[in-house]
Design an enzyme around this catalytic site. Sequence first.
Site, PDB file in Angstrom:
ATOM      1  N   ASP A 140       0.265 -18.319   4.878  1.00 43.73           N
ATOM      2  CA  ASP A 140       0.105 -19.559   4.138  1.00 43.73           C
ATOM      3  C   ASP A 140      -1.270 -20.119   4.520  1.00 43.73           C
ATOM      4  O   ASP A 140      -1.951 -19.616   5.415  1.00 43.73           O
ATOM      5  CB  ASP A 140       1.248 -20.543   4.418  1.00 43.73           C
TER       6      ASP A 140
HETATM    7  C1  BGC Z   1       1.592 -24.187   0.565  1.00 41.52           C
HETATM    8  C2  BGC Z   1       1.953 -22.947  -0.203  1.00 41.52           C
HETATM    9  C3  BGC Z   1       0.938 -22.676  -1.281  1.00 41.52           C
HETATM   10  C4  BGC Z   1      -0.429 -22.571  -0.640  1.00 41.52           C
HETATM   11  C5  BGC Z   1      -1.534 -22.222  -1.601  1.00 41.52           C
HETATM   12  C6  BGC Z   1       0.144 -24.186   1.014  1.00 41.52           C
HETATM   13  O1  BGC Z   1      -0.226 -25.418   1.539  1.00 41.52           O
HETATM   14  O2  BGC Z   1       2.441 -24.296   1.687  1.00 41.52           O
HETATM   15  O3  BGC Z   1       3.241 -23.085  -0.738  1.00 41.52           O
HETATM   16  O4  BGC Z   1       1.261 -21.520  -1.981  1.00 41.52           O
HETATM   17  O5  BGC Z   1      -0.730 -23.809  -0.014  1.00 41.52           O
HETATM   18  O6  BGC Z   1      -1.852 -23.255  -2.436  1.00 41.52           O
END
Ligand code: BGC
Length: 739
Positions: free
Chosen positions: A285
Amino acid sequence: MNRRSLLAGVGGLFAAGGVASVLAPAAAADPATRPDRDGRVEALLGKMTLEEKLGQLQLVGTEDLARTSLATGQLGGVFSVVGAAKLNALQKIAVEQTRLRIPLIFGLDVIHGYTTNFPIPLAQGASFDPGVAAADATVAAKEARRSGIHWTYAPMMDVTHEPRWGRIAEGYGEDPYLASKMAVAKVRGYQGDDYSSPDRLAACAKHFVAYGGAEGGRDYNTVDVSLQRLHNLYLPPFKASVEAGVATVMASFNTISGVPAHGNGYVLHDVLKGAYGFRGFVVSDYTGIEELILHGLAGDGADAAAAALPAGVDMEMVSTNYVRYGKQLLAERRITRDQIDDAVRRILLVKFKLGLFERPYVDESGEVKAPSPAALPASRQAAGRCMVLLKNDGPVLPLAKSVRSVAVVGPLGAATYDLNGTWAGLGTGAWTTPPVTVVDGIKAAAPGATVTFTAGCAVEGADTSGFAAAQQAARAADVTVVVVGETAAMSGEAAARSNIDLPGVQQQLVAAIKDTGKPFVVVLVNGRPLTIPYLHDNAPAILEAWAPGVQGGHAIADVLFGVVNPSGKLPVSFPRAVGQIPIYYNHENTGRPADPANKYTSKYLDLESGPLYEFGHGLSYTTFRVDGLRLSATRMPARGGRIEVSARVTNTGARAGDEVVQLYLRDPVASIVQPVRRLRGFQRVTLAAGASKTVSFTLTPEDVGFYDNAAKFRVEPGKIEVYVGTSSAATLTASFTVT
Ligand code: BGC
C-alpha cells in the site's frame, strides 16, 4: 536489527515458514497461465540486469516521478495518473526508450466506478446480490480500460466489526461469507475470463489482511488477532478471490499480532503464496514498506526492504526502498536473487496476461469521458437494489404519485457529489457529472407535485437558524422527506469517527419536523452504520440509501414512490450506542449470554442488549412468509457429505417484491467456540403478490467446518442447527448431525 533477528523475536505462528503445512492444500494452478506465457516471462527475465529487475518492482504515483524513474530505466508501473494521452506518452518512453521495452502497468483506484459512479461497496453488500457488484465492475472495467487504465485497486474486502472505521464504506460489512460472494463477483466483473480484453482490468484484492480489525476503529491502527479469527473471519474473501483468479493483492497498513502486514511472512508468503497458491503479485500500500520504520519493525529503509521482499511484497508503491537498497541487500545476503526474480516474474506475468507486450497503448479516440447512456440506468438500478427500508410505520411509504406537494428538507436534500460517497470515480468526466439530487429525483418522479427544498441546517455545525423555514415548508406540504446523514468525506480512508450519531444538529432538525405534526420520512445518506435510536423511536419511516452514486436522486425517488420495492438487507449491524461496539451478529456465545432478568450476564446496565437493527434486516412494501423448512438428510458425513436445505417463501402482501432468503448455521458444541450464527447461504427471489417459491441451498462439510488455532480446517462430528428466514434473527429451524 536485521530481518532474521526480528523474526526470531516475533517467533511462533506469525513468523515466515510457520504453519503452512497444516493449512488447506494449495489451490489448483491458475488456468489462465499458459505455458507460452511462462516461457516468455523466463526468457525476458533471463535478459534483465539487476537494476532492470529492481526497476520492475517500483510503482510511482505522479507523472513527474514516472519520467524521472524512466530516465534511469527503473520503473514498473504508475498509478493515479488519468487521461489516455498522458498514459500513452509515458508508455511511449517505456516502450521506445528503455533497453528491454517492457511496458508499464497503469493502476488506479476504480472502486465503485471510473466515470459512472455506482453505490459505495457497503451499499452493494446490502443488495445481497452479487449481480450488483458484477454490474459495477463490468461498467467500470470498460470505462477505465478504454481510458488507458490496466489495473484497479479493488475490490476491497476487509471484513470489519467497526462502524467507527471510515473504511467500512469500502467493503461489504461484517460477514465473511457475504463479503466473499460480493468480492468474487467483483473480481470476475473486472477481469472477465481474460483480462487482456480491451474492456477488462486486472483486479487487486485488498487490504491483506485484517485491516478491518483496527483497534477502536481508528484507521491504520493495531490489529491483534487469533489465528482462528484470522482464518475464519478476515481471510475467507481473499481465499475466495485467489480461487477466482484475482491478478494482484495489496498488503494492508496494520500490524497483525505484532508484525506489520508489509513484513508479515506468515500471511503473505506462507498463507497467500503458499497455502492458497497465489501466482499474481503483491503490491504494497502507499508507502507501506517505508512505514515499517515508524511501525518499529525496521531501523531504516534498507531494513524495511529486507523485511518486505522476503515476506512477499513484490511491488513497492510510492516509497523507493527496493530500487535504492536492493543491490546492497543482495550483496549483504539479506535478500536473495531468487526473491527478486520471483517478484519480477509475478509482475511480468500479469503484464503478459494484460496483453501489454502486444498492445501497450490505448486508442485515445475511445477514451471514456462521461457516463454512457447504458451505464446510467445500470447504476440507478443497482442503487435501487442496495437501499434498505429500516422502518415503515403506518405505512407512510410508498408515497402516492398523485401527491400534491412534497417538502424536501435537510442538508443532503440538494447534495450532489456527496451522493457518490468515498472513492468516487477518478476518471476524466466523473467530476463533471454531478449526481442527481434527491430534490431533482423527486421532481422527476412526481411531475404534478409542488416540490420545495429547504436545507434547515448544514451536515455539521450548531446553527439551527434554518429550522423555522424548514418547519414552514413541512407545514405547507402533504409530506416531508428529510434527507440527513454524512458528507462523502466523513467515511472512507482516514475518516474514523468516535461518535456515529447523525452529525451536527440534524437530529434536532428531524425533531423540529416531527413537531409540525405532519407526515414525514427520513432518508439517510451515509457511508457507515449510524446510531439512530432517536430516529427509530420518532420517525415514521427510515430509508437507508447509503451513498447511492451518480443516479442517487432518481434511485431514492424510485423507492420513495414504490417504482422500486425496497429489498436491501443490512450487511452490518446497526448499534444502539457507540459504547456497544464491537457488536456483530456472528459473535461467540459467552458462558453468560445476556438475560434481562439476570444481572450477572453479559450486558450493559444502561442499554438494552442487541443491535438496533440486526444484520440481514430490511423491510419491503409487501410482506413475506418463509416456511416449509426441509432437509434432504439428517446426517452429513464429514467427508463428501451433502445436504439440501429447502424452504418455501411466499409473498403474503399486495404487491410484487424481492425477498432475500438467508440461511444461517450454528454449531453448538465444537473445539473452538463457534459463532451463535453464521451466514452460509442467501438467495434473492422476486415474487408477485400471492406467489410462492421454493428455494434450496446445498450444504457441504466446507459449510460446517472452521479453522482452529493451528490454522487447520476442521469438520467436527455433532449437531448443526440450521436457521432460515429473512434476517439473522430467523427463527425457522431444523438440525442435522455431522458424522
Ligand atoms: C489506500 C489504498 C489505495 C492506495 C492507492 C492508499 O492510501 O489505503 O486503498 O489503493 O492508497 O491510492
